[in-house]
Design a protein around this motif. Structure first.
Motif, PDB file in Angstrom:
ATOM      1  N   ARG A   7       0.852  -1.206   0.000  1.00  0.00           N
ATOM      2  CA  ARG A   7       0.000   0.000   0.000  1.00  0.00           C
ATOM      3  C   ARG A   7       0.879   1.244   0.000  1.00  0.00           C
ATOM      4  O   ARG A   7       1.816   1.352   0.800  1.00  0.00           O
ATOM      5  N   VAL A   8       0.543   2.170  -0.872  1.00  0.00           N
ATOM      6  CA  VAL A   8       1.259   3.445  -0.970  1.00  0.00           C
ATOM      7  C   VAL A   8       0.445   4.516  -0.255  1.00  0.00           C
ATOM      8  O   VAL A   8      -0.780   4.594  -0.424  1.00  0.00           O
ATOM      9  N   PHE A  30       2.653   9.963  -7.834  1.00  0.00           N
ATOM     10  CA  PHE A  30       1.438   9.340  -7.280  1.00  0.00           C
ATOM     11  C   PHE A  30       0.629   8.709  -8.420  1.00  0.00           C
ATOM     12  O   PHE A  30       0.080   7.619  -8.282  1.00  0.00           O
ATOM     13  N   TRP A  33       2.212   5.423  -9.563  1.00  0.00           N
ATOM     14  CA  TRP A  33       1.893   4.290  -8.670  1.00  0.00           C
ATOM     15  C   TRP A  33       0.479   3.790  -8.915  1.00  0.00           C
ATOM     16  O   TRP A  33       0.237   2.584  -8.945  1.00  0.00           O
ATOM     17  N   GLN A  34      -0.433   4.727  -9.090  1.00  0.00           N
ATOM     18  CA  GLN A  34      -1.817   4.317  -9.360  1.00  0.00           C
ATOM     19  C   GLN A  34      -1.874   3.497 -10.663  1.00  0.00           C
ATOM     20  O   GLN A  34      -2.517   2.453 -10.734  1.00  0.00           O
ATOM     21  N   HIS A  39      -0.014  -1.723  -6.090  1.00  0.00           N
ATOM     22  CA  HIS A  39      -0.258  -1.360  -4.692  1.00  0.00           C
ATOM     23  C   HIS A  39      -1.598  -0.626  -4.587  1.00  0.00           C
ATOM     24  O   HIS A  39      -1.988   0.070  -5.526  1.00  0.00           O
ATOM     25  N   GLU A  40      -2.246  -0.754  -3.423  1.00  0.00           N
ATOM     26  CA  GLU A  40      -3.351   0.177  -3.150  1.00  0.00           C
ATOM     27  C   GLU A  40      -2.725   1.563  -2.971  1.00  0.00           C
ATOM     28  O   GLU A  40      -1.614   1.678  -2.450  1.00  0.00           O
ATOM     29  N   THR A  41      -3.437   2.608  -3.381  1.00  0.00           N
ATOM     30  CA  THR A  41      -2.861   3.946  -3.293  1.00  0.00           C
ATOM     31  C   THR A  41      -3.801   4.879  -2.516  1.00  0.00           C
ATOM     32  O   THR A  41      -4.996   4.931  -2.798  1.00  0.00           O
ATOM     33  N   TYR A  43      -3.970   8.892  -1.194  1.00  0.00           N
ATOM     34  CA  TYR A  43      -3.368  10.220  -1.296  1.00  0.00           C
ATOM     35  C   TYR A  43      -4.179  11.219  -0.477  1.00  0.00           C
ATOM     36  O   TYR A  43      -5.407  11.222  -0.523  1.00  0.00           O
ATOM     37  N   SER A  81      -7.848   5.192  -6.560  1.00  0.00           N
ATOM     38  CA  SER A  81      -7.055   5.597  -5.390  1.00  0.00           C
ATOM     39  C   SER A  81      -8.024   6.125  -4.335  1.00  0.00           C
ATOM     40  O   SER A  81      -9.123   6.563  -4.676  1.00  0.00           O
TER      41      SER A  81
END
Ligand code: AQP
Length: 337
Positions: A7-8, A30, A33-34, A39-41, A43, A81
């Motif tokens: 997870r981010v 960001f 990453w999405q 990973h789950e993101t 923000y 996200s």
């Protein structure tokens, strides 16, 4: 250590308008990453951090919505996200208090951002400004985040976050909090002021000409790049030739980050160019990349109620993660519930 969900988490303060530094150093990453989808993101607009220095309430509300508009315009999808403002998820502040009791005074005193921001005026700085890195650790760990993409200036705070997680785990004999990894990659990890290549570009710099704001129009962007501080020499053919020329190095880095290439590739193409020409090219490139983002931000800002709905939905989704993590923390430390 147990296997944590990849997870981010990362946050930006609504302490002013977004700068090119925030955009290239954080928001573009960001979106990456999405898009990677590994990973789950999550923000976050960290509004509770913004009040560590005085804020006008109406301006803060506007900046928070504008920051959300910036995330959306840059490509963050609120379905893929979690997009949220910190104060709507009370577990951030609750875990922040627990971490105030884990972090040691000596650790906080070593934080260079505290020394820079409080400076000689430490006696008059808020307690919140001093404690800010413990709340930042809570922001990350209340999601059990494993990766934190940030600009270079935040490296020390992520190290502190790891120290807090390790001390908590050790003191309570658990393996509960992950040691989150900082992710500081690429050429845009430290975009510098256009007026001083040794100082970070910052949204709270009193000199507007020192930064590109995401809301600047094409004229303002061109003017700021044209007037950016440089020296009279032409561009060298390779990065080694930028030694001792921080202002020029900064412009080359910005060009590379905007074009999605490397400083060496920029210099290979532009070797021998006069700075005046290079600045004009850079301004055109910046306008072509930023204009679509800023016009989409303006469109989104016409409907603040929709932004508020997105943030409320983000908070609901966030709390599905944060409430159980805070409850388990309270059980570990001995709170009666
Ligand atoms: N100049 C920069 N170059 C690269 N990355 C940067 N970041 C900020 N400035 C640069 C990254 O953006 C993210 C959000 O930063 P922040 O808003 O939480 O706070 P900050 O680092 O203190 O940024 P500012 O613009 O300097 O804010 P003020 O002026 O309010 O203190 C972080 O990942 C940061 O690294």
């Amino acid at each position: 250590m147990p296997d944590f969900t990849p997870r981010v988490f990362s946050g930006v303060q609504p302490s002013g308008g977004l700068t090119l530094g925030n955009y290239l150093g954080a928001i573009v990453k960001f979106v990456d990453w999405q898009e990677r989808g590994t990973h789950e993101t999550v923000y976050c607009m960290v509004d509770l951090h913004a009040i560590t220095v005085p804020q006008d309430p109406e301006t803060l509300r506007r900046n928070t919505r504008e920051l959300c508009a910036g995330f959306l315009a840059a490509g963050i999808d609120p379905e893929r996200s979690i997009l949220v403002n910190q104060s709507q998820v009370p577990e951030h502040a609750q875990l922040g208090w627990v971490f105030n009791c884990v972090a040691r005074m000596g650790w906080m005193e070593r934080m260079t951002q505290w020394k820079d921001k409080a400076g000689a005026n430490a006696e008059r700085a808020s307690l919140g400004l001093y404690a800010y890195p413990a709340l930042m650790a809570a922001d990350i760990l209340v999601y059990h985040a494993t990766h934190v993409p940030v600009g270079d200036d935040q490296k020390q705070h992520i190290e502190l976050c790891r120290d807090i997680a390790a001390k908590f785990n050790h003191d309570y004999g658990v393996e509960f909090f992950p040691l989150a990894e900082p992710v500081i990659e690429g050429v845009a990890t430290r975009i510098m002021s256009l007026r001083d290549g040794t100082k970070k570009m910052s949204k709270s710099d009193p000199v507007d000409a020192s930064r590109i704001n995401l809301t600047d129009d094409a004229d303002a962007i061109s003017r700021k790049f044209r007037k950016a501080k440089t020296d009279p020499d032409p561009l060298p053919g390779e990065v080694a030739g930028l030694e001792g020329r921080p202002d020029v190095r900064n412009l080359v880095n910005i060009h590379a980050a905007l074009a999605g290439t490397t400083p060496d590739a920029v210099l290979a193409e532009k070797a021998g160019s006069q700075l005046g020409h290079f600045k004009a090219d850079l301004a055109d490139l910046a306008v072509s990349k930023l204009a679509p983002v800023s016009s989409e931000m303006a469109r989104l800002m016409d409907d603040p109620a929709e932004i508020d709905r997105i943030l409320a939905r983000g908070a609901q989704r966030a709390r599905e993660i944060t409430v159980p993590i805070l409850e388990r923390t309270y059980d570990i430390i001995g709170m009666v519930r």
